[in-house]
Design a protein around this motif. Structure first.
Motif, PDB file in Angstrom:
ATOM      1  N   ARG A 150       7.100   4.508  -5.603  1.00 25.69           N
ATOM      2  CA  ARG A 150       6.213   5.515  -5.633  1.00 25.69           C
ATOM      3  C   ARG A 150       4.725   5.159  -6.172  1.00 25.69           C
ATOM      4  O   ARG A 150       4.835   4.701  -7.427  1.00 25.69           O
ATOM      5  CB  ARG A 150       6.890   6.502  -6.155  1.00 25.69           C
ATOM      6  N   PRO A 151       3.867   5.959  -5.847  1.00 20.92           N
ATOM      7  CA  PRO A 151       2.421   5.603  -6.727  1.00 20.92           C
ATOM      8  C   PRO A 151       2.402   6.333  -8.151  1.00 20.92           C
ATOM      9  O   PRO A 151       1.895   5.487  -9.004  1.00 20.92           O
ATOM     10  CB  PRO A 151       1.408   6.717  -5.940  1.00 20.92           C
ATOM     11  N   GLU A 152       3.501   6.919  -8.730  1.00 19.09           N
ATOM     12  CA  GLU A 152       3.317   7.726  -9.839  1.00 19.09           C
ATOM     13  C   GLU A 152       4.373   6.580 -10.622  1.00 19.09           C
ATOM     14  O   GLU A 152       4.405   6.632 -11.921  1.00 19.09           O
ATOM     15  CB  GLU A 152       4.184   8.831  -9.895  1.00 19.09           C
ATOM     16  N   ASN A 153       5.019   5.582  -9.874  1.00 21.76           N
ATOM     17  CA  ASN A 153       6.030   4.704 -10.731  1.00 21.76           C
ATOM     18  C   ASN A 153       5.255   3.178 -10.934  1.00 21.76           C
ATOM     19  O   ASN A 153       5.921   2.327 -11.291  1.00 21.76           O
ATOM     20  CB  ASN A 153       7.159   4.534  -9.958  1.00 21.76           C
ATOM     21  N   VAL A 154       3.967   3.111 -10.601  1.00 25.60           N
ATOM     22  CA  VAL A 154       3.141   2.093 -10.783  1.00 25.60           C
ATOM     23  C   VAL A 154       2.201   2.415 -12.067  1.00 25.60           C
ATOM     24  O   VAL A 154       1.417   3.247 -12.052  1.00 25.60           O
ATOM     25  CB  VAL A 154       2.099   1.751  -9.809  1.00 25.60           C
ATOM     26  N   SER A 155       2.235   1.548 -13.058  1.00 22.48           N
ATOM     27  CA  SER A 155       1.347   1.628 -14.258  1.00 22.48           C
ATOM     28  C   SER A 155       0.308   0.556 -14.295  1.00 22.48           C
ATOM     29  O   SER A 155       0.590  -0.290 -13.698  1.00 22.48           O
ATOM     30  CB  SER A 155       2.220   1.795 -15.667  1.00 22.48           C
ATOM     31  N   VAL A 156      -0.662   1.060 -14.954  1.00 25.06           N
ATOM     32  CA  VAL A 156      -1.906   0.349 -14.852  1.00 25.06           C
ATOM     33  C   VAL A 156      -2.370  -0.177 -16.216  1.00 25.06           C
ATOM     34  O   VAL A 156      -2.371   0.649 -17.205  1.00 25.06           O
ATOM     35  CB  VAL A 156      -3.131   1.104 -14.194  1.00 25.06           C
TER      36      VAL A 156
ATOM     37  N   ASP B 199     -13.383  -1.583 -11.198  1.00 24.76           N
ATOM     38  CA  ASP B 199     -12.439  -2.130 -12.152  1.00 24.76           C
ATOM     39  C   ASP B 199     -11.593  -2.928 -11.998  1.00 24.76           C
ATOM     40  O   ASP B 199     -10.912  -3.068 -10.891  1.00 24.76           O
ATOM     41  CB  ASP B 199     -12.026  -0.791 -12.845  1.00 24.76           C
ATOM     42  N   ARG B 200     -11.711  -4.013 -12.813  1.00 23.94           N
ATOM     43  CA  ARG B 200     -10.272  -4.780 -12.815  1.00 23.94           C
ATOM     44  C   ARG B 200      -9.423  -4.456 -13.535  1.00 23.94           C
ATOM     45  O   ARG B 200      -9.434  -4.201 -14.751  1.00 23.94           O
ATOM     46  CB  ARG B 200     -11.025  -6.359 -13.129  1.00 23.94           C
ATOM     47  N   VAL B 201      -7.911  -4.429 -12.991  1.00 22.68           N
ATOM     48  CA  VAL B 201      -6.858  -3.821 -13.735  1.00 22.68           C
ATOM     49  C   VAL B 201      -5.580  -4.793 -13.466  1.00 22.68           C
ATOM     50  O   VAL B 201      -5.617  -5.665 -12.620  1.00 22.68           O
ATOM     51  CB  VAL B 201      -6.529  -2.517 -13.384  1.00 22.68           C
ATOM     52  N   PHE B 202      -4.710  -4.507 -14.163  1.00 20.34           N
ATOM     53  CA  PHE B 202      -3.381  -5.327 -14.020  1.00 20.34           C
ATOM     54  C   PHE B 202      -2.099  -4.111 -13.774  1.00 20.34           C
ATOM     55  O   PHE B 202      -2.355  -2.914 -14.475  1.00 20.34           O
ATOM     56  CB  PHE B 202      -2.980  -5.934 -15.182  1.00 20.34           C
ATOM     57  N   LEU B 203      -1.274  -4.283 -12.750  1.00 18.78           N
ATOM     58  CA  LEU B 203      -0.509  -3.361 -12.059  1.00 18.78           C
ATOM     59  C   LEU B 203       1.065  -3.682 -12.922  1.00 18.78           C
ATOM     60  O   LEU B 203       1.356  -4.967 -12.794  1.00 18.78           O
ATOM     61  CB  LEU B 203      -0.249  -3.231 -10.637  1.00 18.78           C
ATOM     62  N   HIS B 204       1.708  -2.870 -13.232  1.00 15.66           N
ATOM     63  CA  HIS B 204       3.097  -3.327 -13.741  1.00 15.66           C
ATOM     64  C   HIS B 204       4.046  -2.164 -12.959  1.00 15.66           C
ATOM     65  O   HIS B 204       3.957  -0.959 -12.695  1.00 15.66           O
ATOM     66  CB  HIS B 204       3.177  -2.881 -15.168  1.00 15.66           C
ATOM     67  N   LEU B 205       5.235  -2.829 -12.410  1.00 14.81           N
ATOM     68  CA  LEU B 205       6.176  -2.139 -11.730  1.00 14.81           C
ATOM     69  C   LEU B 205       7.420  -2.168 -12.733  1.00 14.81           C
ATOM     70  O   LEU B 205       7.887  -3.075 -13.242  1.00 14.81           O
ATOM     71  CB  LEU B 205       6.563  -3.000 -10.662  1.00 14.81           C
ATOM     72  N   ASP B 206       7.936  -0.784 -12.648  1.00 18.34           N
ATOM     73  CA  ASP B 206       9.510  -0.837 -13.516  1.00 18.34           C
ATOM     74  C   ASP B 206      10.495  -1.217 -12.509  1.00 18.34           C
ATOM     75  O   ASP B 206      10.831  -0.448 -11.483  1.00 18.34           O
ATOM     76  CB  ASP B 206       9.444   0.735 -13.750  1.00 18.34           C
ATOM     77  N   PRO B 207      11.290  -2.013 -12.832  1.00 18.49           N
ATOM     78  CA  PRO B 207      12.448  -2.429 -12.021  1.00 18.49           C
ATOM     79  C   PRO B 207      13.332  -1.267 -11.694  1.00 18.49           C
ATOM     80  O   PRO B 207      14.106  -1.433 -10.595  1.00 18.49           O
ATOM     81  CB  PRO B 207      13.078  -3.664 -12.657  1.00 18.49           C
ATOM     82  N   GLU B 208      13.459  -0.355 -12.607  1.00 18.46           N
ATOM     83  CA  GLU B 208      14.387   0.834 -12.187  1.00 18.46           C
ATOM     84  C   GLU B 208      13.815   1.682 -11.285  1.00 18.46           C
ATOM     85  O   GLU B 208      14.563   2.596 -10.601  1.00 18.46           O
ATOM     86  CB  GLU B 208      14.556   1.622 -13.487  1.00 18.46           C
ATOM     87  N   HIS B 209      12.487   1.683 -11.109  1.00 18.79           N
ATOM     88  CA  HIS B 209      11.934   2.328 -10.113  1.00 18.79           C
ATOM     89  C   HIS B 209      11.155   1.801  -8.760  1.00 18.79           C
ATOM     90  O   HIS B 209      10.020   2.179  -8.154  1.00 18.79           O
ATOM     91  CB  HIS B 209      10.914   3.465 -10.680  1.00 18.79           C
ATOM     92  N   THR B 210      11.557   0.448  -8.753  1.00 16.82           N
ATOM     93  CA  THR B 210      11.084  -0.469  -7.750  1.00 16.82           C
ATOM     94  C   THR B 210      12.307  -0.723  -6.647  1.00 16.82           C
ATOM     95  O   THR B 210      13.252  -1.233  -7.076  1.00 16.82           O
ATOM     96  CB  THR B 210      10.633  -1.747  -8.105  1.00 16.82           C
ATOM     97  N   LEU B 211      12.436  -0.238  -5.307  1.00 20.71           N
ATOM     98  CA  LEU B 211      13.454  -0.110  -4.714  1.00 20.71           C
ATOM     99  C   LEU B 211      13.516  -1.019  -3.550  1.00 20.71           C
ATOM    100  O   LEU B 211      12.288  -1.047  -2.813  1.00 20.71           O
ATOM    101  CB  LEU B 211      13.543   1.222  -4.039  1.00 20.71           C
ATOM    102  N   ALA B 212      14.542  -1.912  -3.225  1.00 21.20           N
ATOM    103  CA  ALA B 212      14.417  -2.549  -2.050  1.00 21.20           C
ATOM    104  C   ALA B 212      14.964  -1.771  -0.942  1.00 21.20           C
ATOM    105  O   ALA B 212      16.440  -1.342  -1.376  1.00 21.20           O
ATOM    106  CB  ALA B 212      15.126  -4.049  -2.265  1.00 21.20           C
ATOM    107  N   VAL B 213      14.535  -1.471   0.153  1.00 25.92           N
ATOM    108  CA  VAL B 213      15.216  -0.441   1.294  1.00 25.92           C
ATOM    109  C   VAL B 213      15.346  -1.408   2.602  1.00 25.92           C
ATOM    110  O   VAL B 213      14.520  -2.438   2.626  1.00 25.92           O
ATOM    111  CB  VAL B 213      14.336   0.567   1.301  1.00 25.92           C
ATOM    112  N   THR B 214      16.265  -1.040   3.384  1.00 24.60           N
ATOM    113  CA  THR B 214      16.228  -1.614   4.755  1.00 24.60           C
ATOM    114  C   THR B 214      15.030  -1.294   5.607  1.00 24.60           C
ATOM    115  O   THR B 214      14.580  -0.241   5.512  1.00 24.60           O
ATOM    116  CB  THR B 214      17.414  -1.021   5.313  1.00 24.60           C
ATOM    117  N   PRO B 215      14.618  -2.329   6.192  1.00 24.80           N
ATOM    118  CA  PRO B 215      13.373  -2.117   7.246  1.00 24.80           C
ATOM    119  C   PRO B 215      13.461  -1.247   8.211  1.00 24.80           C
ATOM    120  O   PRO B 215      14.902  -1.029   8.867  1.00 24.80           O
ATOM    121  CB  PRO B 215      13.034  -3.613   7.731  1.00 24.80           C
TER     122      PRO B 215
END
Ligand SMILES: Nc1ncnc2c1ncn2[C@@H]1O[C@H](COP(=O)(O)OP(=O)(O)OP(=O)(O)O)[C@@H](O)[C@H]1O
Ligand SMILES: [Mg+2]
Length: 367
Positions: A296-302, A351-367
């Motif tokens: 989700r967009p709110e779960n990516v931090s910059v 702007d040049r930035v770095f993105l960070h994903l939180d493993p608890e809010h990063t989901l592998a789903v079925t295609p």
């Protein structure tokens, strides 16, 4: 709660064809007594057909529908209870109230059909009108009402006889946005108060999220997922649900490794060269499986710098100020991320930035 209350309404293997079109394709679900269940899905996925089958306005091609001990429809047992015997209240998109009658007469109508005593009718109508906030309007003609008031009248008429089930088919879609948002809350409050088991049909995901105890997400006559709103939003089971509810970053990937307790690593290098990410896997996912990573967009931090070298490097393509947040598009590799940031992070185009994903809010789903 006994099992009868848990399975108050049961829809079992319902199938409905229109010509060579299978509008409902063997769906099964049950509803707990008093709860509010929403059928959510895009146009043509079979929501109205399911509702009409429950109401007895369609003959079905296979399956069974029952409420409590009463079988409403069963193909196998050759049972078909006529609609007027099903004790169901309905509210539709078109208000379907009688223009030549007053609000009070409209609401009293279902009780008059049942030949209740005039005093009792009066008492019950007054009570329901108060509940929906129309006491002052009782003597007005239905045509003198606003859209919202007409829909309240329709609701009052649907609940006045205290039916076993309430069915709603997109009841708010004719109202303007502001009124719609207000009526969502109001309608849910009223349902809660009267406690009538309800099925609500909508293609509006925010409506479903706000109002429902549980949501069934449908596509092409089938059920994709059934869960409470938060779970449908935060734990979508597949790519379809992920993209239908809310906004999600979806990246094709392959499971690299599985760790314990549903965690694992997924290779997403087809989108972003050399990249893999830690995420939650569902129990049936195995190493080598093709999956889609959903964030989700709110779960990516910059961040501006990459001190622990764990960030995904990207460039801000767009930063749209939305008041309480900034809606950003950030490119890394061939992928454009949708990211919601706080205004004080002050991100700007280029702007040049770095993105960070939180493993608890990063989901592998079925295609
Ligand atoms: N009376 C009918 N005759 C023929 N086909 C129908 C009829 N009613 C529905 N269908 C078809 O059945 C499928 C499911 O329709 P349904 O009305 O249940 O969809 P829906 O999910 O309610 O969509 P919407 O959000 O547009 O109201 C569609 O392909 C539709 O064309
Ligand atoms: Mg419909």
């Amino acid at each position: 709660m006994n099992t009868e209350d848990k399975n108050y309404l049961v829809v079992d293997q319902l199938v409905k064809w229109f010509g060579s079109d299978r509008a409902v394709n063997g769906i099964s679900f049950s509803i707990e007594k008093g709860s509010f269940l929403t059928l959510l899905g895009p146009s043509g996925c079979g929501k109205t057909t399911t509702l009409m089958s429950i109401a007895g306005l369609h003959a079905i091609d296979a399956g069974e529908i029952r409420v409590g001990d009463t079988i409403y429809t069963s193909r196998e047992k050759k049972i078909f209870l006529p609609p007027e015997k099903r004790d169901i209240g309905m509210v539709f998109q078109s208000y379907a109230i009688w223009p030549h009658m007053t609000v009070k007469q409209n609401v009293a109508y279902p009780l008059e059909i049942r030949k209740l005593h005039a005093d009792e009718i009066d008492e019950r109508v007054n009570k329901v009108l108060e509940l929906v906030g129309l006491s002052e309007m009782a003597e007005k003609l239905a045509t003198q009402l606003s859209g919202g008031q007409q829909q309240r009248t329709a609701l009052a008429r649907a609940i006045v006889s205290n039916p076993r089930l309430l069915l709603f088919d997109e009841p708010l879609s004719n109202l303007d946005l502001k009124l719609r948002e207000q009526m969502r809350v109001e309608l849910k409050r009223i349902q809660n108060e009267v406690g009538i088991t309800s099925i609500y049909v909508t293609h509006d995901q925010s409506e479903a999220l706000v109002m429902s105890d549980e949501i069934i997400v449908m596509s092409k006559g089938r059920i994709e997922q059934r869960d409470p709103p938060l779970a449908v939003y935060s734990k979508p089971v597949n790519e379809y649900v992920s993209q239908f509810i809310g906004v999600a970053n979806l990246l094709k990937g392959k499971v690299l490794s599985e760790a314990e307790s549903g965690k694992g690593k997924v290779d997403i290098s087809t989108s972003i060269t050399g990249l893999s990410c830690d995420c939650l896997l569902s129990s049936e996912m195995k190493k080598g499986d093709e999956v889609v990573v959903s964030v989700r967009p709110e779960n990516v931090s910059v961040s501006r710098d990459n001190t622990d070298s764990s960030g995904i490097e990207g460039k801000v393509n767009a930063a749209i100020f939305m008041g309480n947040c900034v809606d950003c598009r950030i490119t890394s590799g061939s992928y454009e991320w949708k990211v919601l940031t706080h205004p004080r992070e002050n991100l700007n185009e280029g702007d040049r930035v770095f993105l960070h994903l939180d493993p608890e809010h990063t989901l592998a789903v079925t295609p």
